[in-house]
Design a protein around this motif. Sequence first.
Motif, short mmCIF file in Angstrom:
data_model
loop_
_atom_site.label_atom_id
_atom_site.label_comp_id
_atom_site.label_asym_id
_atom_site.label_seq_id
_atom_site.Cartn_x
_atom_site.Cartn_y
_atom_site.Cartn_z
N PHE A 92 -4.71 3.61 6.92
CA PHE A 92 -2.89 4.31 6.72
C PHE A 92 -2.81 5.04 5.40
CE2 PHE A 92 -2.54 0.21 9.01
CZ PHE A 92 -2.22 0.66 10.15
N ASP A 93 -3.98 5.20 5.12
CA ASP A 93 -3.63 6.09 3.36
C ASP A 93 -2.89 7.87 3.86
OD1 ASP A 93 -5.35 7.90 4.48
OD2 ASP A 93 -6.97 8.40 3.26
N ASP A 94 -2.67 8.10 5.48
CA ASP A 94 -1.81 9.00 4.78
C ASP A 94 -1.09 8.98 6.31
OD1 ASP A 94 -1.07 11.89 5.21
OD2 ASP A 94 -2.21 12.89 5.26
N VAL A 95 0.14 8.34 5.85
CA VAL A 95 0.68 8.28 7.39
C VAL A 95 2.27 9.75 6.92
CG1 VAL A 95 2.79 6.28 8.40
CG2 VAL A 95 0.54 5.56 7.45
N LEU A 96 2.34 10.40 7.31
CA LEU A 96 3.14 11.65 7.11
C LEU A 96 3.67 11.63 5.55
CD1 LEU A 96 5.89 10.52 9.91
CD2 LEU A 96 4.53 12.10 9.87
N GLY A 97 2.47 11.81 5.03
CA GLY A 97 2.20 12.12 3.81
C GLY A 97 2.66 11.21 2.85
N TRP A 98 2.25 9.82 3.33
CA TRP A 98 2.94 8.76 2.31
C TRP A 98 1.00 8.12 2.45
CZ3 TRP A 98 8.54 6.93 4.39
CH2 TRP A 98 8.91 7.68 3.08
N ASP A 99 1.34 7.25 1.25
CA ASP A 99 0.04 6.66 1.03
C ASP A 99 0.27 4.85 1.55
OD1 ASP A 99 0.28 7.23 -1.39
OD2 ASP A 99 -0.32 5.86 -2.46
N MET A 100 -0.14 4.32 2.57
CA MET A 100 0.93 3.35 3.01
C MET A 100 -0.42 2.16 3.38
SD MET A 100 4.16 4.24 2.60
CE MET A 100 4.76 3.14 3.81
N GLN A 101 -1.58 2.03 2.43
CA GLN A 101 -1.87 0.70 2.65
C GLN A 101 -2.09 -0.28 2.71
OE1 GLN A 101 -1.76 4.01 0.62
NE2 GLN A 101 -4.23 4.18 0.26
#
Length: 353
Positions: A92-101
């Motif tokens: 989840f390091d790139d969810v529409l440009g967000w890092d959400m790990q």
Amino acid sequence: MTIWQVAAGDSGGRNYTQLCIEHDVILIGPGDPGNFKDNPSGYDGEHMKNQIASFCNNPKAGDLVLLRYGKRVVAVGIIPDEDPEYSWQKVFDDVLGWDMQHTRRVVWDQKALSILDPIQPVFGHMPMMPTITRVEDQRIKKYEADLLQAIKIRPLRPLPKDVGEVLEPEALGMALFAKGLSNDAVEKVLQTIARINRLSSWYGTDKEQKRPSEHEIVAHMISPLMLGMGWSEQLLAIEWNNIDMAFFNATPSRPEHCVMICEAKRQDQSLDDAYEQALKYVQKNNLVNCKQIVSTDGTRLLLYKKDVAGNWPAADAPTGCVNLRRIRDKNVFPKGTSGIDTLMELVPWKVMG
């Protein structure tokens, strides 16, 4: 037992509710410094640090979770006994440009959502909300027993498969070349992407957040990228009929010659509004041959392609997505999109074909 509310995007865009529901997760960022429990000192900013700490440590098995997009609750679920603990998931390091790990597992039950219909939008009375908080509102808590009874416990849906590493310049160049981009164009594109990312990082040091403007995004970032992809100045118009960028298949620049338009927003802003604005320009200017729309903040580009029946996709369902900071052949979200394929959809012979 506690009720939690967790956001799944911001109210003007970056809606990743479907990602959460499809994989039984809630997500929070930033996550690039790594597992919070292993490296809490790697996170700056007291407010965000407290948010991440709460997300990691406080929700427990059996707690209810309300997934929020804007002021509406879009899914309800429960933290399962099967996997109740915090984890850090690189995928989840790139969810529409967000890092959400930062990740927690939740069993979502869409049917149970209807219980909250009488008070939707559930959080409409609240002007601002943190990403994650305990819910103490008695209007909501009176539905607690009904929600617990309605939610059906089932096995967790699997997490997404590993989407691979971010492509380094050499691998990115080879991938673009294999798709048909010329050697000269590959070199120009790689150089331009490096310059865009360098400039974007510098813009990020502006504490007053006055730069970049939308005009700077177009002039310094997107225009050089499109020229590198093979567009000529004659076929690329800036501020044409109030459209940030318009792309043509012939000169002179007439409405019937326009095949793609691009609308820009300030850096790291939501892009849904840019797409909706672009759709209005298509209609207002009678751009009957426009087949693609790009919305961008300079480093993120979302692509929307008109289907064979002439219909445009919804704002939360782009047909392509590329994050110039982290280009991959496959994106975890939007599902089925590729950074490489999205870039290739922007070359002139693809748009005009």
